[in-house]
Design a protein around this motif. Structure first.
Motif, PDB file in Angstrom:
ATOM      1  N   GLU A  29     -34.402  18.535  57.787  1.00 16.03           N
ATOM      2  CA  GLU A  29     -34.166  17.098  57.937  1.00 16.03           C
ATOM      3  C   GLU A  29     -33.735  16.490  56.605  1.00 16.03           C
ATOM      4  O   GLU A  29     -32.818  15.673  56.553  1.00 16.03           O
ATOM      5  N   GLN A  30     -34.403  16.920  55.515  1.00 12.48           N
ATOM      6  CA  GLN A  30     -34.033  16.386  54.205  1.00 12.48           C
ATOM      7  C   GLN A  30     -32.606  16.794  53.851  1.00 12.48           C
ATOM      8  O   GLN A  30     -31.856  16.009  53.272  1.00 12.48           O
ATOM      9  N   ALA A  31     -32.232  18.023  54.216  1.00 11.37           N
ATOM     10  CA  ALA A  31     -30.862  18.477  53.960  1.00 11.37           C
ATOM     11  C   ALA A  31     -29.876  17.572  54.689  1.00 11.37           C
ATOM     12  O   ALA A  31     -28.860  17.167  54.132  1.00 11.37           O
ATOM     13  N   ALA A  32     -30.196  17.226  55.945  1.00 11.35           N
ATOM     14  CA  ALA A  32     -29.314  16.341  56.711  1.00 11.35           C
ATOM     15  C   ALA A  32     -29.196  14.982  56.028  1.00 11.35           C
ATOM     16  O   ALA A  32     -28.110  14.409  55.954  1.00 11.35           O
ATOM     17  N   LEU A  33     -30.306  14.492  55.473  1.00 12.21           N
ATOM     18  CA  LEU A  33     -30.267  13.199  54.778  1.00 12.21           C
ATOM     19  C   LEU A  33     -29.354  13.264  53.556  1.00 12.21           C
ATOM     20  O   LEU A  33     -28.557  12.363  53.319  1.00 12.21           O
ATOM     21  N   THR A  34     -29.452  14.370  52.763  1.00  6.19           N
ATOM     22  CA  THR A  34     -28.604  14.466  51.577  1.00  6.19           C
ATOM     23  C   THR A  34     -27.130  14.536  51.966  1.00  6.19           C
ATOM     24  O   THR A  34     -26.257  14.242  51.162  1.00  6.19           O
ATOM     25  N   LEU A  35     -26.859  14.948  53.204  1.00  5.87           N
ATOM     26  CA  LEU A  35     -25.471  15.011  53.669  1.00  5.87           C
ATOM     27  C   LEU A  35     -25.035  13.692  54.294  1.00  5.87           C
ATOM     28  O   LEU A  35     -23.966  13.605  54.875  1.00  5.87           O
ATOM     29  N   GLY A  36     -25.914  12.696  54.217  1.00  6.47           N
ATOM     30  CA  GLY A  36     -25.511  11.360  54.644  1.00  6.47           C
ATOM     31  C   GLY A  36     -25.950  10.972  56.042  1.00  6.47           C
ATOM     32  O   GLY A  36     -25.592   9.898  56.521  1.00  6.47           O
ATOM     33  N   ALA A  37     -26.725  11.832  56.733  1.00  2.46           N
ATOM     34  CA  ALA A  37     -27.100  11.522  58.113  1.00  2.46           C
ATOM     35  C   ALA A  37     -28.175  10.435  58.162  1.00  2.46           C
ATOM     36  O   ALA A  37     -29.074  10.407  57.322  1.00  2.46           O
ATOM     37  N   SER A  38     -28.089   9.555  59.161  1.00  2.00           N
ATOM     38  CA  SER A  38     -29.121   8.546  59.362  1.00  2.00           C
ATOM     39  C   SER A  38     -30.317   9.187  60.040  1.00  2.00           C
ATOM     40  O   SER A  38     -30.264  10.349  60.439  1.00  2.00           O
ATOM     41  N   GLY A  39     -31.388   8.417  60.181  1.00  2.00           N
ATOM     42  CA  GLY A  39     -32.578   8.936  60.839  1.00  2.00           C
ATOM     43  C   GLY A  39     -32.298   9.438  62.251  1.00  2.00           C
ATOM     44  O   GLY A  39     -32.692  10.536  62.626  1.00  2.00           O
ATOM     45  N   TRP A  40     -31.574   8.644  63.038  1.00  2.00           N
ATOM     46  CA  TRP A  40     -31.274   9.038  64.416  1.00  2.00           C
ATOM     47  C   TRP A  40     -30.418  10.283  64.462  1.00  2.00           C
ATOM     48  O   TRP A  40     -30.661  11.188  65.250  1.00  2.00           O
ATOM     49  N   GLN A  41     -29.383  10.283  63.573  1.00  2.00           N
ATOM     50  CA  GLN A  41     -28.492  11.451  63.558  1.00  2.00           C
ATOM     51  C   GLN A  41     -29.277  12.701  63.203  1.00  2.00           C
ATOM     52  O   GLN A  41     -29.085  13.753  63.802  1.00  2.00           O
ATOM     53  N   THR A  42     -30.166  12.581  62.222  1.00  2.00           N
ATOM     54  CA  THR A  42     -30.991  13.713  61.817  1.00  2.00           C
ATOM     55  C   THR A  42     -31.847  14.192  62.982  1.00  2.00           C
ATOM     56  O   THR A  42     -31.899  15.378  63.296  1.00  2.00           O
ATOM     57  N   PHE A  43     -32.499  13.248  63.645  1.00  5.61           N
ATOM     58  CA  PHE A  43     -33.360  13.593  64.770  1.00  5.61           C
ATOM     59  C   PHE A  43     -32.562  14.289  65.865  1.00  5.61           C
ATOM     60  O   PHE A  43     -32.954  15.318  66.392  1.00  5.61           O
ATOM     61  N   TRP A  44     -31.408  13.711  66.179  1.00  5.14           N
ATOM     62  CA  TRP A  44     -30.624  14.175  67.319  1.00  5.14           C
ATOM     63  C   TRP A  44     -29.979  15.522  67.063  1.00  5.14           C
ATOM     64  O   TRP A  44     -29.982  16.399  67.914  1.00  5.14           O
ATOM     65  N   HIS A  45     -29.390  15.706  65.852  1.00  5.01           N
ATOM     66  CA  HIS A  45     -28.620  16.919  65.578  1.00  5.01           C
ATOM     67  C   HIS A  45     -29.453  18.041  64.978  1.00  5.01           C
ATOM     68  O   HIS A  45     -29.088  19.202  65.087  1.00  5.01           O
ATOM     69  N   VAL A  46     -30.540  17.684  64.291  1.00  2.47           N
ATOM     70  CA  VAL A  46     -31.291  18.721  63.574  1.00  2.47           C
ATOM     71  C   VAL A  46     -32.674  18.979  64.189  1.00  2.47           C
ATOM     72  O   VAL A  46     -33.012  20.102  64.523  1.00  2.47           O
ATOM     73  N   THR A  47     -33.463  17.910  64.348  1.00  5.55           N
ATOM     74  CA  THR A  47     -34.836  18.101  64.823  1.00  5.55           C
ATOM     75  C   THR A  47     -34.870  18.565  66.282  1.00  5.55           C
ATOM     76  O   THR A  47     -35.496  19.565  66.616  1.00  5.55           O
ATOM     77  N   LEU A  48     -34.199  17.814  67.134  1.00  7.71           N
ATOM     78  CA  LEU A  48     -34.282  18.091  68.563  1.00  7.71           C
ATOM     79  C   LEU A  48     -33.833  19.522  68.906  1.00  7.71           C
ATOM     80  O   LEU A  48     -34.550  20.219  69.620  1.00  7.71           O
ATOM     81  N   PRO A  49     -32.666  19.985  68.393  1.00 12.03           N
ATOM     82  CA  PRO A  49     -32.272  21.354  68.733  1.00 12.03           C
ATOM     83  C   PRO A  49     -33.277  22.401  68.267  1.00 12.03           C
ATOM     84  O   PRO A  49     -33.432  23.430  68.910  1.00 12.03           O
ATOM     85  N   SER A  50     -33.986  22.126  67.166  1.00  9.11           N
ATOM     86  CA  SER A  50     -34.882  23.169  66.670  1.00  9.11           C
ATOM     87  C   SER A  50     -36.232  23.174  67.385  1.00  9.11           C
ATOM     88  O   SER A  50     -36.994  24.121  67.240  1.00  9.11           O
ATOM     89  N   VAL A  51     -36.541  22.125  68.143  1.00  7.51           N
ATOM     90  CA  VAL A  51     -37.815  22.146  68.884  1.00  7.51           C
ATOM     91  C   VAL A  51     -37.595  22.217  70.389  1.00  7.51           C
ATOM     92  O   VAL A  51     -38.526  22.024  71.163  1.00  7.51           O
ATOM     93  N   LYS A  52     -36.366  22.502  70.821  1.00  7.31           N
ATOM     94  CA  LYS A  52     -36.054  22.348  72.246  1.00  7.31           C
ATOM     95  C   LYS A  52     -36.924  23.225  73.154  1.00  7.31           C
ATOM     96  O   LYS A  52     -37.308  22.795  74.238  1.00  7.31           O
ATOM     97  N   TRP A  53     -37.258  24.429  72.704  1.00  9.74           N
ATOM     98  CA  TRP A  53     -38.043  25.303  73.588  1.00  9.74           C
ATOM     99  C   TRP A  53     -39.475  24.798  73.734  1.00  9.74           C
ATOM    100  O   TRP A  53     -40.024  24.772  74.830  1.00  9.74           O
TER     101      TRP A  53
END
Lengths: 274, 367, 303
Positions: free
Chosen positions: C185-209
């Motif tokens: 998530e922190q990596a996504a932030l350094t790349l400019g992602a907002s909180g929602w974008q981070t949640f949607w693209h990074v967090t959610l896919p990694s906890v989907k199962w």
């Protein structure tokens, strides 16, 4: 307060706020209502309701049957976890998956099918009833139903602990000349005991609150086969809200105590790790 | 100046992780933050990135104060110690992520990613997932991802910490080349002094949250500001001496220090290469016994025990060792060619005390 | 582990079995007891459901399910699940994000409160809502004046179901999110992602199962809940009977045993489906874990 840890991730306020709102609306307010209702009773009335002979009989049955069911689960659950972790045999994966069945099966269905197994023409009843063993609609049936609903707890809490147990400990015991039985009782049993106890407490807590399956397997006769949750429903049907609430508070407080015990046990169980 | 850190402190609760630190990184410079673990160097890096907030002090990137600018808006490239690649995305998507967030056009994204894949030698891997990559490849993907949207500075946290010793060497050389090609201001954290010496233009040395010294690799090696730096950078013999008549003494050793008053206790430091030895016992002033030899490849380190029991470390080449016909237990004579007075952290001496005293050259010196 | 020892079971090898292995008679006795127990307590009840449901043949089975009152119970159960599961899903995500990604005081207390429904008897859960919204309850009069019906109506059933099932998603997600940490998530932030974008693209896919598993458990419980729903439902045939309540009613004499088992068989199927998905999810995550382990091994041998 000033040095509250900075976290670059956003959303704490939103998610925490929503979590607290949801929990307040769903948990805190309803529980507050329950206690508020109880406080409308005088201590004398409260005591009279919760110590009514019918209530005492119901507690005795509830806790007695739950205790026996949890003990059965502690024994068979430990055995099953051991077998599933330590041995290879045909159908192991199937049995492993089946252990969760009581979690997934609605309790009403569990009660229905267990009850029908033991009636005179049921799969087990047709052999047991002619031998004079009457199980359907007795206290034994309640114990069986409670054992069924609590079965996964011991197995599932024990399995990961058993799997992570270092083989080296047992090997060390063997090199020191200990027999398998000796190793089990002096090395493994003390290590596993807190975990088994946690599973036992979970199964017990589940059994104390269980209602759905018992409705089907029991005749729900006052003083005989009536469990405490059923008594609450009876009082409700009589529109005696105060009595229902008082008994519910007794059950709730006992649940809290068991929950606290479980938390303590989990801490105790993990004391050997890290 | 590309990055300026001014009077920055950071406390976690009551623990001061960084204490009034000042330094700056020039545009296009490759700089190392070096120190033992827990020294506060990663905290400094994370504060520059915006992943931590300084308790006090200011941070500037290209002249703009960034304290109140969120991590998303700082336009930095950050490479995490364990790379933090998005496990659910393939290499292409990992590298493209920042560009997609910044709403680049699809064709531009594809072009930029391809460019980076080529630059970092990752061609043909774009469909692979992080778990299908080697450690070195993962690191390069992480760097490509950080570089994708052309950040003003590249920050790397222990970039070589997670890979094997053998490919670490390769990666170091590769980082130097990459930096030469791109000329992007780069700041990296490491605890490995050799790594910092080899790769960077300048080094900032930290210990326990304090900045100990800034300088080019040669500078910090040859003129350590204090005992900590001297011990941390390379191997050094450090001895405590007491001054009598302008000479510092410990056991049988004497170090002329003309400007220091009598009775003063101070630390003297010298590198192993400054300890010269000879098998001719009459050649140098002190006698010692070679008690142990460590083979470090082309160089050998020798432990020399003086009659008083004091042990010094010396360093010679393999050829020399053979030439002198040395072996453990052999008696030798030695002299200390060069030494310096160190300021010690404990005594709080000012850092300007790193004077070098040269002994008059002796006959037969051949190093 | 012991595979190579067992490959040639000669008497010699049996005699020299490893010190940490149990004697064959011990092993097979334990396996037998375990299997018999699992068979009697797990498999027999399961098979019995389907056997009883089909005892009078397919046509009776179909007729039992298409009976209007049973059909209405099936529909109500689906409606309740469709409302309560998404609400608990959102709660689970929010609670897991706050608990797994941040440090704050009172965290363990919060987790205990989330666990509460597991410890409270379903009957007590239902009763709490009756005390709040029933005719004699704290808001009963007000609700009656405004012509809003909660108890003995669908909203009460939904409320009770939400209460009983809200821990499932959060409980599954918290350990998964804690294990993945927040570096991605922190990596996504350094790349400019907002909180929602981070949640949607990074967090959610990694906890989907983990999320899927939590949702199916939540759904299974939501559809199968009996005690809490029983207290608030009022048992109005064709209106406030869910499937488990319908099973009870049919069994207690308002229908045939076959009809009760027919409805029960649908719930048993749901349980089997839940177990199937669970096993599949475990297999998936185990595979992902193995891959990661292998990658680490590769990394170490990479020279």
């Amino acid at each position: 307060m000033a040095d509250k840890k900075f976290n670059p991730l956003p959303g704490f306020g939103l998610t925490m706020g929503y979590t607290l709102f949801y929990l307040s609306a769903l948990v805190l307010i309803p529980i507050a209502a329950l206690f508020l209702k109880t406080f409308q009773l005088s201590w004398h009335d409260f005591w009279r309701v919760v110590t009514h002979p019918q209530a005492i009989a119901a507690y005795k049955l509830t806790f007695g049957a739950s205790l026996i069911a949890a003990l059965l689960n502690a024994f068979f659950g430990t055995l099953l976890a051991w077998v599933l972790v330590r041995y290879e045999f045909w159908g192991k994966r199937f049995v492993d998956a089946l252990v969760d069945f009581p979690f997934a099966l609605p309790t009403a269905v569990a009660g229905l099918t267990i009850s029908s197994l033991f009636v005179a023409n049921g799969w087990l009843g047709r052999y047991l009833v002619p031998m004079g063993i009457q199980i359907a609609y007795t206290r034994v049936a309640i114990i069986i139903a409670l054992t069924f609903v609590g079965l996964p707890f011991v197995v599932r809490t024990l399995q990961p602990v058993l799997a992570n147990l270092e083989g080296e400990i047992e090997e060390a015991a063997a090199t020191l000349g200990a027999s398998r039985l000796r190793t089990f009782f002096s090395i493994l049993a003390p290590t596993l005991f807190p975990t088994v106890l946690t599973g036992f407490a979970l199964a017990f807590a589940r059994a104390v609150g269980e209602y759905g399956s018992v409705v089907f397997v029991s005749t729900n006769m006052p003083y005989k086969t009536q469990i405490a949750p059923y008594l609450i429903v009876v009082r409700l049907d009589e529109f005696d809200y105060h009595a229902a609430t008082a008994i519910a508070v007794v059950l709730l407080i006992i649940s809290f105590l068991i929950l606290a015990l479980i938390n303590y046990l989990e801490g105790w169980a993990s004391r050997f790790h890290n | 100046m590309s990055i300026e850190v001014k009077n920055v402190s950071k406390a976690f609760g009551n623990v001061a992780a960084v204490n009034k630190v000042n330094f700056s990184v020039k545009e296009g410079e490759l700089m190392a933050l070096l120190g033992p673990s827990g020294g506060g160097k990663t905290t400094v890096l994370r504060m520059i990135a915006g992943l931590e907030m300084p308790t006090e002090g200011d941070i500037f990137i290209r002249g703009v104060r960034v304290n109140d600018i969120s991590v998303q808006k700082r336009n930095i490239g950050f490479v995490f110690q364990n790379y933090a690649l998005f496990k659910t995305m393939n290499v292409f998507k990992n590298i493209a992520f920042g560009l997609k967030i910044k709403k680049w056009k699809r064709a531009d994204i594809a072009g930029r990613v391809e460019e980076l894949l080529k630059l970092l030698g990752l061609e043909g891997l774009e469909k692979r997932y992080p778990h299908q990559l080697s450690g070195g490849q993962r690191q390069r993907v992480a760097i490509a991802r950080a570089l994708a949207s052309k950040p003003s500075v590249l920050l790397l946290d222990e970039p070589f910490g997670a890979v094997d010793a053998k490919i670490r060497q390769e990666l170091r050389e590769w980082l130097v080349h990459l930096h030469k090609d791109l000329n992007v201001t780069t700041l990296f954290v490491t605890h490995d002094q050799e790594e910092a010496m080899e790769v960077s233009d300048r080094i900032v040395i930290f210990s326990k949250g304090n900045l100990e010294q800034i300088g080019a690799p040669r500078e910090v090696y040859e003129q350590p500001a204090n005992e900590f730096v001297a011990r941390f950078i390379g191997v050094m013999n450090v001895l405590e001496v007491e001054v009598q008549n302008g000479v510092g003494r410990v056991a049988e050793l004497e170090f002329p220090v003309p400007t220091h008053p009598d009775g003063k206790k101070m630390l003297i430091g010298f590198r192993p290469y400054a300890v010269q030895i000879s098998t001719d016992l009459a050649q140098y002033r002190y006698r010692a016994v070679l008690v142990r030899t460590y083979f470090l490849g082309i160089m050998l380190r020798l432990e020399l025990e003086l009659p008083s029991g004091l042990v010094l470390r010396s360093r010679i080449t393999k050829e020399e060792y053979a030439l002198l016909g040395l072996s453990d237990g052999r008696e030798i004579s030695l002299q200390i060619r060069q030494y310096r007075v160190l300021s010690s952290e404990a005594s709080g001496l000012p850092p300007e005390l790193h004077t070098t005293y040269e002994l008059p050259p002796t006959i037969g010196e051949h190093i | 582990m012991a595979g190579h020892v067992q490959s040639k079971p000669t008497s010699l090898q049996t005699a020299s079995r490893r010190g940490t292995e149990d004697a064959p008679w011990v092993k097979w006795t334990l396996i037998s007891i375990g299997l018999v127990f699992a068979l009697v307590f797990l498999l027999l009840p399961l098979l019995n459901v389907f056997f009883q449901a089909f005892a009078k043949g397919w046509s009776v089975y179909i007729a039992s399910l298409t009976d209007p009152d049973s059909w209405s119970a099936i529909r109500l159960t689906l409606i309740v699940a469709v409302i309560s599961v998404p609400l608990n899903l959102v709660f689970g995500l929010a609670a897991a994000w706050a608990i797994a990604k941040f440090e704050f005081r009172g965290k363990s207390l919060l987790i205990t409160v989330i666990d509460l429904p597991f410890a409270v008897s379903p009957v007590v859960s239902g009763l709490m809502f009756v005390l709040l919204f029933g005719m004699q309850g704290y808001f009963g009069q007000w609700l009656d004046d405004h012509n809003i019906k909660i108890i003995f109506a669908v909203p009460g059933i939904v409320l009770a179901t939400i209460f009983v099932t809200f821990p499932f998603v959060a409980r599954e997600l918290i350990p998964v999110m804690q294990a993945t940490g927040s570096e991605q998530e922190q990596a996504a932030l350094t790349l400019g992602a907002s909180g929602w974008q981070t949640f949607w693209h990074v967090t959610l896919p990694s906890v989907k199962w983990g999320l899927l598993y939590g949702v199916i458990l939540c759904n299974a419980r939501a559809m199968g809940e009996f005690g809490a729903v029983s207290v608030v439902s009022g048992h109005i045939t064709g209106q406030t009977d869910t499937m488990p309540l319908r099973v009870q009613k049919l069994y207690e004499g308002y229908g045939t045993t076959e009809a009760a088992f027919a409805v029960a068989s649908l719930l048993a199927l749901l349980a089997l489906l839940t177990l199937g998905i669970k096993t599949w999810v475990e297999w998936k995550t185990q595979r992902a874990y193995d891959q990661a382990q292998r990658a680490v091994a590769d990394l170490k041998s990479e020279i």
